[in-house]
Design a protein around this motif. Structure first.
Motif, PDB file in Angstrom:
ATOM      1  N   PHE A   1       0.830  -1.201   0.000  1.00 26.20           N
ATOM      2  CA  PHE A   1       0.000   0.000   0.000  1.00 26.20           C
ATOM      3  C   PHE A   1       0.867   1.254   0.000  1.00 26.20           C
ATOM      4  N   GLN A   2       1.954   1.200   0.741  1.00 27.59           N
ATOM      5  CA  GLN A   2       2.870   2.341   0.843  1.00 27.59           C
ATOM      6  C   GLN A   2       4.293   1.833   0.715  1.00 27.59           C
ATOM      7  N   PRO A   3       5.216   2.693   0.264  1.00 29.47           N
ATOM      8  CA  PRO A   3       6.622   2.273   0.293  1.00 29.47           C
ATOM      9  C   PRO A   3       7.107   2.118   1.734  1.00 29.47           C
ATOM     10  N   GLY A   4       8.127   1.322   1.918  1.00 27.34           N
ATOM     11  CA  GLY A   4       8.627   1.032   3.261  1.00 27.34           C
ATOM     12  C   GLY A   4       8.113  -0.324   3.710  1.00 27.34           C
TER      13      GLY A   4
ATOM     14  N   GLN B   1       8.621   6.579  -6.822  1.00 25.78           N
ATOM     15  CA  GLN B   1       7.819   6.916  -8.011  1.00 25.78           C
ATOM     16  C   GLN B   1       6.735   5.894  -8.307  1.00 25.78           C
ATOM     17  N   PHE B   2       6.764   4.723  -7.625  1.00 25.66           N
ATOM     18  CA  PHE B   2       5.729   3.723  -7.868  1.00 25.66           C
ATOM     19  C   PHE B   2       4.598   3.806  -6.841  1.00 25.66           C
ATOM     20  N   ALA B   3       4.674   4.788  -5.937  1.00 25.73           N
ATOM     21  CA  ALA B   3       3.777   4.778  -4.784  1.00 25.73           C
ATOM     22  C   ALA B   3       2.305   4.921  -5.182  1.00 25.73           C
TER      23      ALA B   3
ATOM     24  N   ALA C   1      -3.299   2.730  -5.582  1.00 25.87           N
ATOM     25  CA  ALA C   1      -4.518   2.456  -6.342  1.00 25.87           C
ATOM     26  C   ALA C   1      -4.755   0.950  -6.436  1.00 25.87           C
ATOM     27  N   SER C   2      -3.699   0.208  -6.755  1.00 21.94           N
ATOM     28  CA  SER C   2      -3.829  -1.246  -6.862  1.00 21.94           C
ATOM     29  C   SER C   2      -4.327  -1.860  -5.562  1.00 21.94           C
ATOM     30  N   SER C   3      -3.776  -1.391  -4.453  1.00 20.64           N
ATOM     31  CA  SER C   3      -4.164  -1.974  -3.175  1.00 20.64           C
ATOM     32  C   SER C   3      -5.630  -1.697  -2.874  1.00 20.64           C
ATOM     33  N   ILE C   4      -6.076  -0.467  -3.161  1.00 22.58           N
ATOM     34  CA  ILE C   4      -7.488  -0.146  -2.921  1.00 22.58           C
ATOM     35  C   ILE C   4      -8.361  -1.051  -3.796  1.00 22.58           C
ATOM     36  N   GLY C   5      -7.974  -1.171  -5.073  1.00 22.63           N
ATOM     37  CA  GLY C   5      -8.713  -2.052  -5.971  1.00 22.63           C
ATOM     38  C   GLY C   5      -8.702  -3.493  -5.474  1.00 22.63           C
TER      39      GLY C   5
END
Lengths: 546, 57, 372
Positions: free
Chosen positions: A73-76, A474-476, A481-485
């Motif tokens: 969902f987030q970087p890190g 840059q992919f965040a 969006a993918s995670s929400i989907g």
């Protein structure tokens, strides 16, 4: 649709057999309670078992995907450590491929192949029981590896050596055993389906009279028998490397890690088609029903399926363009891969021409089938892009590939399975599935699946490799969006479970021919289909097929 | 024999006239079609390979 | 004429769109080599072919769905085959594909022609770092992830090049053909820099070939593309391209540094000196598996802290680090670390985390072992 109705005789005949005292006597042989399900040799009950197993695996594999999406969902690194993340991606892939999609198609074949060819049961009923019960054992073992020291498989569902041999966790031996069992199950299931289709067709039904679903399954079954032993061979070589000191894939001992990939993909590419050909069959049955028009180009559909099956043995190394193949090999596999787009395109054109000048309604099964056509074609387009070897150097092992194969597998194979379930539930349960919840399920799934997978194309093109738990900034946005989907898609599957449970318990009563435009043999049987059908084969000489 | 080859080639291409298909299925033996199919599939592999070798030249 | 204008406007807006998409990082980078531009061109051509086919196919589909709704009283027609149409829509894709295969073949041949390279660099994948060896120049170094742990764990603000930064980038001259020879010391890795359109697997036991000729000085970032274990996400590739002169200067400096670092093999080292140097080596090389606190992640990566077998048998310990353990994840380090670093790290492991053996391993001993 009147001209498509069968002659009266076989219809009455099968009904009378189902309701006759003889059949009741037969049913008394069945045990009650759990033992009945353990020992059943009835194709409908085994089909149901397969479908329930597949649905539970779909939910388990889905939860694993949600763990992956949650971490991304987030970087890190927030939720899980890389070790566990890798186990989740690996298990998700293995479970969805071998535990969800394949058993679902086998379950549908068990239920519908005998009904569509007028056979009383599968040709080899006891084998049928055995091949199902291997699966729960195999997957219990596979899931149990997660609790073993060192964790479960963490090398991706493609388990490339030497990461899966020399560098693998100790539980890998259990993983190999589980996969062997699942493979045996698939081979036995395929033998059974071939034996059934070739031997038990009702008198008067020729091969070219069979529905596309039966045809695609016949060809798929041959693919399974051809490639499952290759998988068995390659995992046995892994087993020997791990436990018996051989060096098939260990470079330090003179072995060849690239050999692993050749063997794996010689199995793996036909495997991809094993997961999509029955889907083609399902869509080819559903679209004519709700367009109230004969399938366009029946013969070319059969030929295209056969072409795809043959070509699937000639394209395996397009998964290995970056592995350092010689130039000639790259060119050969690029050309053959491009060729495979032709029969696939023919199929899409035929479906669309079937719709053209039809009389179309949009019941839930049709919605899923139409979404299949559009979204599978999008997956096909990215497949065509991936075939261009020089460009593949940029796409390979990125999220572009992840987007591609999820488009063909989720709104492709999985949507076709859902379409099939909505389509045949009236035949299985005698009730129509709830149309309103079905529509909610459909629209939430379509929105979720596109929000989940479409941004992955961009992430991949922008340079995000697959199978990473953490990524550059840059992919965040794409990942969020993918995670929400992903969560939208995941949770809307609970509606699917709800529809099924509701439909089994009750609902609007379905007649024998539950869909107005349906014309195949199964719709001549009462709904729900009695436990025993076509005990005396219907005489189909003169039956007007498709 | 030439008719069988033609039928198999049109199957590879994926399009066949209905009368010809009917004739093949009513008069032809499956064995000949399978053998010719395998031979032609191998031939196709060889042709693609030859093109690849030439292109790599 | 108006149609032409509309078409031109459409094309312009579409190309504008794709440019905007690229700038926003939604599309494949054009890159900085001739090959990468060719690849980008192929990518865009096949993309637009797909878009056009998609518009036509989905257009007809949605038109049919809309026009032939039963709710609008549509009656089904009865046709179900048409040989001419079927031949047509089988032949057209075939021709498009042949047209596509020709430029793709040309680009591929170009990518495979690594002859007449002016500089050879051996790239070796390790779990989880890259190792570069400038062939004939005697310069070798590891390139490690340089993002602090705190940024990954979220206790510090993430930097601009989060996860795409290394301690020592691969430095290459611009305008010269550089051949990259890829291999691996453990599992399969894949060396990828999108701006160079180079992605090649590093396979143990094989040496793969790739090449690049960079046009513009700059820093180009990529990462390992093949799943290689737990820290797969944490082994970036950074290439720094510089003008020939600057490159020559850099080369000379590196040679001096390397000579300085390897010196001192013959002199007697003190325990504290070795432990201090060993801690650094351990941190950048060993800690990714055996952990900074020496606890490892058993059973795959054994703990070193309190490892009695290791403390009891000095020769075995040296042998494991220098020659690796065949059939396990432990690599041989004799080829990648110099004798001083090897001695330092072994000494450190025997005297850290409560391992109080007091043993001192001299670089000369290691030197004698490697090069008798």
């Amino acid at each position: 649709m009147a001209p498509n109705l069968p002659p009266k005789a076989p219809l009455e005949h099968s009904q009378s057999v189902a309701g006759s005292p003889a059949a009741h006597e037969e049913e008394h042989h069945y045990r009650s309670g759990p033992l009945r399900w353990l020992l059943t040799t009835n194709h409908k009950e085994i089909g149901t078992l397969y479908l329930i197993f597949s649905l539970s695996m779909f939910l388990i594999g889905g939860v694993m995907a949600l763990v992956v999406r949650l971490e991304l969902f987030q970087p890190g690194l927030q939720m899980v450590q890389p070790e566990f993340f890798n186990q989740m991606t690996t298990m998700h892939g293995l479970i969805m491929v071998f535990g969800a999609v394949m058993p679902a198609f086998v379950g549908l074949a068990n239920w519908m192949v005998p009904l569509q060819i007028g056979a009383p049961d599968m040709a080899l009923p006891r084998l049928n029981n055995f091949s199902f019960w291997l699966l729960p054992i195999a997957f219990t073992l596979l899931l149990a590896t997660l609790l073993m020291p060192g964790g479960g498989p963490n090398f991706g569902w493609t388990f490339y050596a030497p990461l899966s041999t020399t560098y693998a966790p100790p539980s890998t031996t259990f993983f190999i055993f589980a996969l062997h069992m699942a493979g045996i199950s698939s081979i036995l299931g395929a033998i059974n389906i071939i034996a059934t289709i070739l031997n038990l067709r009702a008198p008067g039904m020729r091969l070219m009279d069979m529905t596309l679903f039966v045809w695609t399954w016949l060809i798929t079954a041959f693919l399974l028998i051809a490639v499952m032993p290759v998988l068995a061979g390659v995992i046995t070589m892994m087993l020997l490397d791990i436990n018996f000191g051989t060096s098939f894939f260990n470079a330090a001992g003179g072995g060849d890690p690239v050999l692993f990939q050749h063997l794996f993909w010689f199995f793996g590419h036909p495997e991809v088609y094993i997961m999509i050909l029955p889907a083609f069959g399902i869509v080819s049955v559903i679209v004519p029903t709700f367009a109230r028009k004969r399938l366009f180009g029946y013969a070319s559909m059969v030929y295209a399926t056969a072409s795809i099956a043959i070509l699937s043995f000639l394209v395996w190394a397009h998964h290995m363009f970056a592995v350092g193949l010689p130039l000639v090999a790259e060119l050969f596999f690029m050309y053959t891969t491009m060729l495979i787009a032709v029969p696939t395109g023919v199929k899409v054109f035929n479906w669309i021409t079937t719709l053209f000048r039809g009389s179309i309604t949009f019941e839930t099964p049709m919605l899923f089938a139409l979404a299949f056509i559009v979204l599978f074609t999008i997956g096909g387009f990215s497949g065509l892009m991936l075939a261009i070897a020089p460009a593949d150097f940029q796409y390979h092992d990125t999220y572009f590939v992840v987007a591609h194969f999820h488009y063909v597998l989720v709104p492709g194979a999985v949507f076709s399975i859902m379409a099939a379930v909505y389509y045949w539930l009236p035949k299985w349960t005698g009730h129509y599935p709830d149309e309103r919840i079905g529509r909610w399920h459909f629209w939430l799934s379509v929105i979720g699946v596109n929000l989940l997978f479409f941004p992955m194309h961009f992430a991949g093109l922008a340079g995000m490799p697959r199978r990473i738990p953490d990524y550059a900034l840059q992919f965040a946005d794409f990942n969020m969006a993918s995670s929400i989907g992903g969560f939208l898609f995941g949770f809307s599957q609970l509606l699917f479970v709800w529809v099924i449970v509701k439909c089994v318990r009750g609902g609007a009563k379905a007649p024998a021919k539950a869909w107005e435009g349906a014309s195949d043999l199964e719709w001549t049987l009462p709904s729900p289909a009695p436990l025993h059908t076509f005990e005396t084969p219907p005489d189909l000489r003169g039956f007007k097929f498709h | 024999m030439w008719e069988v080859v033609k039928s198999v080639l049109s199957a590879f291409f994926g399009v066949q006239r209905e009368q010809r298909r009917r004739r093949d299925f009513e008069q032809g033996k499956p064995g000949t079609f399978i053998v010719v199919g395998i031979v032609l599939a191998m031939l196709m592999v060889i042709v693609v390979m030859a093109i690849a070798i030439m292109a790599a030249g | 004429m108006r149609k032409m204008l509309v078409l031109a406007a459409l094309m312009a807006s579409v190309t504008g769109l794709s440019r905007a998409a690229r700038a926003a990082g939604w599309n494949m980078p054009v890159g900085v080599t001739e090959v990468s531009r060719d690849v980008y061109g192929l990518h865009m051509v096949i993309f637009w072919i797909c878009v056009i086919i998609g518009v036509i196919v989905f257009g007809i589909m949605f038109y049919s769905l809309f026009r032939y709704r039963r709710s609008k009283g549509a009656q089904a027609a009865h046709f179900h085959e048409h040989t001419t149409v079927e031949v047509f829509w089988t032949a057209i894709p075939l021709l498009i594909l042949v047209a596509m295969a020709i430029p793709a073949t040309a680009t591929l041949k170009d990518m495979y022609d690594a002859s007449e390279a002016e500089l050879d660099v051996m790239v070796t994948g390790h779990q989880w770092r890259w190792h570069y060896h400038y062939m004939g120049e005697d310069i070798t170094f590891f390139s490690n992830l340089d993002t602090p742990r705190e940024q990954i764990d979220g206790t510090a603000e993430k930097g601009e090049n989060y996860l795409l930064e290394v301690d020592q980038p691969l430095v290459l001259p611009v305008g010269r053909k550089v051949r990259l020879l890829m291999t691996s010391s453990d599992v399969i890795h894949s060396w990828w820099v999108p701006d160079l359109a180079v992605k090649k697997d590093a396979v143990p036991g094989f040496v793969n070939e790739a090449w690049t000729r960079i046009d513009e000085p700059g820093i180009y970032r990529g990462q390992c593309a093949e799943l290689c274990g737990k820290d797969h996400a944490f082994m970036p590739v950074v290439v720094q391209a510089m003008e020939q002169e600057a490159f020559d200067t850099w080369l000379a400096e590196r040679k001096q540094e390397a000579a300085a670092a390897a010196s001192g093999v013959d002199r007697e080292w003190k325990l504290e000196e070795l432990v201090e140097r060993g801690e650094k080596v351990y941190g950048s090389i060993c800690a990714s598996c055996h952990q900074a606190d020496g606890q490892g992640t058993p059973p795959t990566f054994p703990a070193l802290a309190g490892n009695q077998a290791m403390m009891d048998d000095l020769d075995w310990h040296i042998d494991v680090v220098v020659n690796g353990v065949s059939g396990s994840a432990m690599a041989a380090f004799s080829g990648t670390l110099n004798p001083v670093d090897l001695a330092a790290v072994i000494t450190y492991e025997r005297n850290a985390w409560g391992n109080e053996t007091g043993d001192v391993v001299q670089p000369a001993e290691i030197q004698a072992l490697i090069d008798p």
